[in-house]
Each structure stands twice: as structure tokens, then as C-alpha cells.
Design a protein around this motif. Structure first.
Motif, mmCIF file in Angstrom:
data_model
loop_
_atom_site.group_PDB
_atom_site.id
_atom_site.type_symbol
_atom_site.label_atom_id
_atom_site.label_comp_id
_atom_site.label_asym_id
_atom_site.label_seq_id
_atom_site.Cartn_x
_atom_site.Cartn_y
_atom_site.Cartn_z
ATOM 1 N N PRO A 205 0.733 -1.269 -0.077
ATOM 2 C CA PRO A 205 -0.093 0.012 0.094
ATOM 3 C C PRO A 205 0.786 1.339 -0.049
ATOM 4 O O PRO A 205 2.376 1.104 0.531
ATOM 5 N N THR A 208 2.185 2.089 3.167
ATOM 6 C CA THR A 208 3.650 1.479 3.723
ATOM 7 C C THR A 208 4.688 1.831 3.229
ATOM 8 O O THR A 208 5.660 2.030 3.733
ATOM 9 N N ILE A 388 -1.178 1.442 11.109
ATOM 10 C CA ILE A 388 -1.795 0.912 9.815
ATOM 11 C C ILE A 388 -0.801 0.390 8.875
ATOM 12 O O ILE A 388 -1.087 -0.416 8.012
ATOM 13 N N SER A 389 0.227 1.420 8.592
ATOM 14 C CA SER A 389 1.232 0.891 7.583
ATOM 15 C C SER A 389 1.553 -0.354 7.846
ATOM 16 O O SER A 389 2.179 -1.090 6.754
ATOM 17 N N LEU A 392 -1.634 -3.062 7.383
ATOM 18 C CA LEU A 392 -2.218 -3.362 5.625
ATOM 19 C C LEU A 392 -1.759 -4.320 5.108
ATOM 20 O O LEU A 392 -2.162 -5.298 4.509
ATOM 21 N N PRO A 393 -0.310 -4.470 4.930
ATOM 22 C CA PRO A 393 0.270 -5.745 4.252
ATOM 23 C C PRO A 393 0.193 -7.098 4.750
ATOM 24 O O PRO A 393 0.051 -8.013 4.160
ATOM 25 N N MET A 395 -2.520 -7.821 6.780
ATOM 26 C CA MET A 395 -3.908 -8.316 6.442
ATOM 27 C C MET A 395 -3.876 -8.772 5.005
ATOM 28 O O MET A 395 -4.644 -10.061 4.761
ATOM 29 N N SER A 396 -3.095 -8.186 3.949
ATOM 30 C CA SER A 396 -3.160 -8.746 2.703
ATOM 31 C C SER A 396 -2.589 -9.952 2.413
ATOM 32 O O SER A 396 -3.239 -10.820 1.908
#
Length: 405
Positions: A205, A208, A388-389, A392-393, A395-396
Motif C-alpha cells: 500500500p 506502507t 496501519i502501515s 495493511l500488508p 492483512m493482505s
């Protein structure tokens, strides 16, 4: 206000050098002569040629001066001579700079000089306000009263300064904690996940990628970054000592509603109490306003009072320029005007000072109440972005694993 370096000779023919902040060279000459010195050379100093004084002695605070004045009154009322009182104060005073100045004053008194002239030889220790009050007290034979009033004045000033500092400590501490958290996240936490992020085939993202770039930049160039920050802080501090820097800071302070409210009310309390103290000692109004003006840290308020002094000299009542400048609350010029008309200016100024002392306390509480949630929100936002940074990866990656499963 410009700073001037001076070279002068004392009564013993000894060359003395120093610096004084004043409007012009004529004011500097007057001040040097008032210190009992003969001026030889006056040179305006800039940021580049200003004398740099390296001293580990802490300048006496308003609290130190309050205790000094109160002890002096107690001793002289008990029948102790001024010279002996000063000798005892030298032994009791804890502040090293004040102790050294008091010892020099005692030596000057033994040579036959007045207390006011002796204290004026140390302008960085004894403020002009105290020197003027001592001179007025000596002239009127009421030195005890003058020193007692100055003790109260310094005590009130110390209380106001303490409340303002208290309001500033919380945001400064939280700000330092926030910086420390960000640095730890970027230097320790983020790099521990960087290899895992690199192993992901999917594109990271944008948030990130930005955080990783910031982390890599900080690790690679932390020494130049620290150097730039240090130079920037020193440059800003140096600039704020100049006239344009002080003006810019004053204008910025007036742009922030909560800060402006606190500064105006603090200035109103200090102005009213100082004026009342000076007038009660018999200091002429023009001189009193001039002294008060130079005690003001905010340039805009100082200039407003200096303008008021000029208008008083041509017969305009003090309440008029205070109203016209638009910087002080309406209550200030209304109360001053009532005092002028009733001949009770000193009494009205004292009441005004008491009122704004309470207002300063409320303003400090209001400012802290407004800053606390704002600081927490900013801190949460910054830390939230970093978290969050990372998430997010991850979670992906978990989604990809689940899809393959």
C-alpha cells in the motif's frame, strides 16, 4: 529592542564593559551615567558582534528577588543597618549570581554610595523596576515600604510565571514523547517488518511505502538530520533575539486565540500592578509607564505602552491610548479612566491587577483544557498511521494465505 555595548570608567578609573538594551544611544548614555559611570564608547551590537557570555550562574528568578526584598524589610525593620542587612543577605542568599551582586552592593554601600546607585551597577541582576522603586524609597524616606511593595510585586510575578510554565510543560512533554515514539517506530519496529514486506509479491500500500521510505531515510542519514535540526534550533533562537524575530514571535502569539488571551491577561495584570507600585512610590506617570513598557516581553504590547507614554507627555490621559491601541481588554481602560476621574488611579490599578491575576489562572486552565484533547488526537493520528502501515500488508498476506487454503 537594540542592544548596545558600552565601555565606561568608574569613579576609581577602572574600565568597565557591558551591554544594555535601549531604544537608542542617548538612552544608553543616560543609563550608564545613572550607574555612576563615565561613558567612553557606545556601539550598537548585532547578532554577529554581540558579546557572548558563558556563565553557569543562574539568573535570579522573580521568586528569588521576592525573598531578597522581604528579608531586607524584615532586617531593617528590626533595626539592622542597610550595610549589615546586605551582609546578612549575602550569607543567606542561595542564588550565586544574586549573592555575588549583593556582595558588590555591600562593598559600594561601604564606600558611601546609595543603595539605588549600587544596585544599578548590576542591571542584569536587579531589574530597572526595582532600582527605580529603591531610588524613590530613598528619596522619600520610605525604603522599607518600597521594598515591601516590590516583594509583593515579585511574588505575584512569580506566581503568574509559574502558571504559564505549567501550561507549557504538558504539551512539551507529550510532544517529546510523541517524537520518541515515532523515532522508535521508524528505527526499530518498522525495520523488523521490512524483510517480510519485501518477500510479499503483492504491491505494498502507498502508506506502507511512504513509511518504509521514511524509515530507510532516517536510518541512513540520522547524523545529518540531527545536525540540521540542531543548526535550525540555534538559528531560530538567534533570530528570536533580533528585533524582527521578537516582532514575528509576538505576532504569531496574537494569531493563536488561546495564547493571545493568556498573554493579554498576563500583561494586563503585570502592567496594572507595576504601575500601581511605581505610582505609590511617587514615580512620575511618564517614567512609570516607560518602566512598565520595558518589562513587557510581547513587542506589540511594549510598543503600545511606549506610544501611551508619548501621548501622556502631551497631556493625554492614560486611559485614552490604552483604549485606542485595542490590545487590552475594555475593563482595563474603563477602570483606569474611573481612577483618573476620581483621583484614585493607584487604588483602581491594584483592583485591576487582583482581578486579572484570577483571570490569568482561569486562562491557563482553559488553555490546558483545550490543548490536552488536541495533543492526544494528534499523537493518536501519527501513531495510528504507523500502525496501519504495518497492519495493511499483513492483512493482505493473511487474505492471500486464506485464499490459497
Amino acid at each position: 529592542m537594540p542592544s548596545f555595548g558600552y565601555t565606561a570608567i568608574d569613579k576609581a578609573g577602572i574600565e568597565i564593559k557591558g551591554s544594555i538594551e535601549a531604544e537608542n544611544k542617548e538612552k544608553v548614555i543616560q543609563e550608564v551615567k545613572r550607574m555612576g559611570l563615565i561613558p567612553m564608547e557606545i556601539v550598537e551590537q548585532s547578532i554577529w558582534n554581540r558579546d557572548i557570555e558563558l556563565s553557569f550562574e543562574k539568573k535570579p528568578s522573580a521568586r528569588d528577588l521576592s525573598v531578597f526584598c522581604r528579608q531586607f524589610v524584615s532586617m531593617t525593620k528590626a533595626g539592622v543597618t542597610i550595610i549589615d542587612a546586605m551582609k546578612m543577605l549575602v550569607e543567606q542568599t542561595e542564588n550565586k549570581a544574586l549573592k555575588k551582586a549583593a556582595e558588590a552592593v555591600r562593598a559600594s554601600l561601604e564606600k558611601g554610595e546609595s543603595l539605588a546607585s549600587s544596585m544599578r551597577e548590576h542591571p542584569k541582576i536587579f531589574p530597572n523596576l526595582l532600582n527605580s522603586m529603591v531610588a524613590a524609597g530613598e528619596a522619600s524616606g520610605s525604603l522599607d515600604v518600597a521594598m515591601e511593595r516590590m516583594s509583593t510585586q515579585f511574588e505575584k510575578t512569580s506566581k503568574n510565571q509559574g502558571m504559564v510554565k505549567k501550561a507549557m510543560i504538558y504539551p512539551m512533554v507529550v510532544g517529546l514523547v510523541a517524537i520518541a515514539v515515532i523515532v522508535v517506530m521508524l528505527v526499530i519496529v518498522i525495520p523488523s517488518y521490512s524483510q517480510m514486506f519485501e518477500s510479499l509479491d503483492a504491491e505494498l500500500p502507498a502508506i506502507t511505502q511512504v513509511v518504509l521510505a521514511a524509515s530507510n531515510f532516517l536510518q541512513a542519514y540520522w547524523i545529518p538530520i540531527l545536525a540540521v535540526v540542531a543548526v535550525a534550533i540555534l538559528a531560530i533562537k538567534a533570530y528570536l533575539t533580533t528585533d524582527s524575530g521578537k516582532r514575528l514571535l509576538s505576532e504569531i502569539q496574537f494569531m493563536i486565540p488561546g495564547v493571545k488571551n493568556l498573554i493579554v491577561k498576563t500583561a494586563s495584570a503585570n502592567m496594572a500592578r507595576t504601575l500601581s507600585t511605581l505610582i505609590s512610590a511617587g514615580v512620575p506617570l511618564v517614567e512609570a509607564v516607560d518602566i512598565v513598557a520595558h518589562t513587557m516581553e510581547n513587542v506589540l504590547i511594549r510598543e503600545a505602552l511606549l506610544d501611551a507614554k508619548d501621548q501622556i507627555m502631551i497631556g493625554v490621559p492614560l486611559s485614552e491610548p490604552l483604549k485606542e491601541c485595542g490590545l487590552f481588554p475594555p475593563m482595563v481602560h474603563h477602570m483606569v479612566k474611573i481612577g483618573e476621574e476620581a483621583g484614585t488611579t493607584e487604588e483602581m490599578l491594584t483592583k485591576l491587577a487582583d482581578y486579572f491575576d484570577e483571570e490569568v489562572e482561569l486562562a491557563v486552565q482553559s488553555l490546558m483544557a483545550a490543548m490536552e484533547p488536541l495533543i492526544i488526537v494528534v499523537l493518536a493520528a501519527v501513531v495510528g498511521v504507523l500502525v496501519i502501515s504495518i497492519l495493511l500488508p499483513m492483512m493482505s498476506m493473511y487474505d492471500s494465505v486464506n485464499a490459497l487454503g
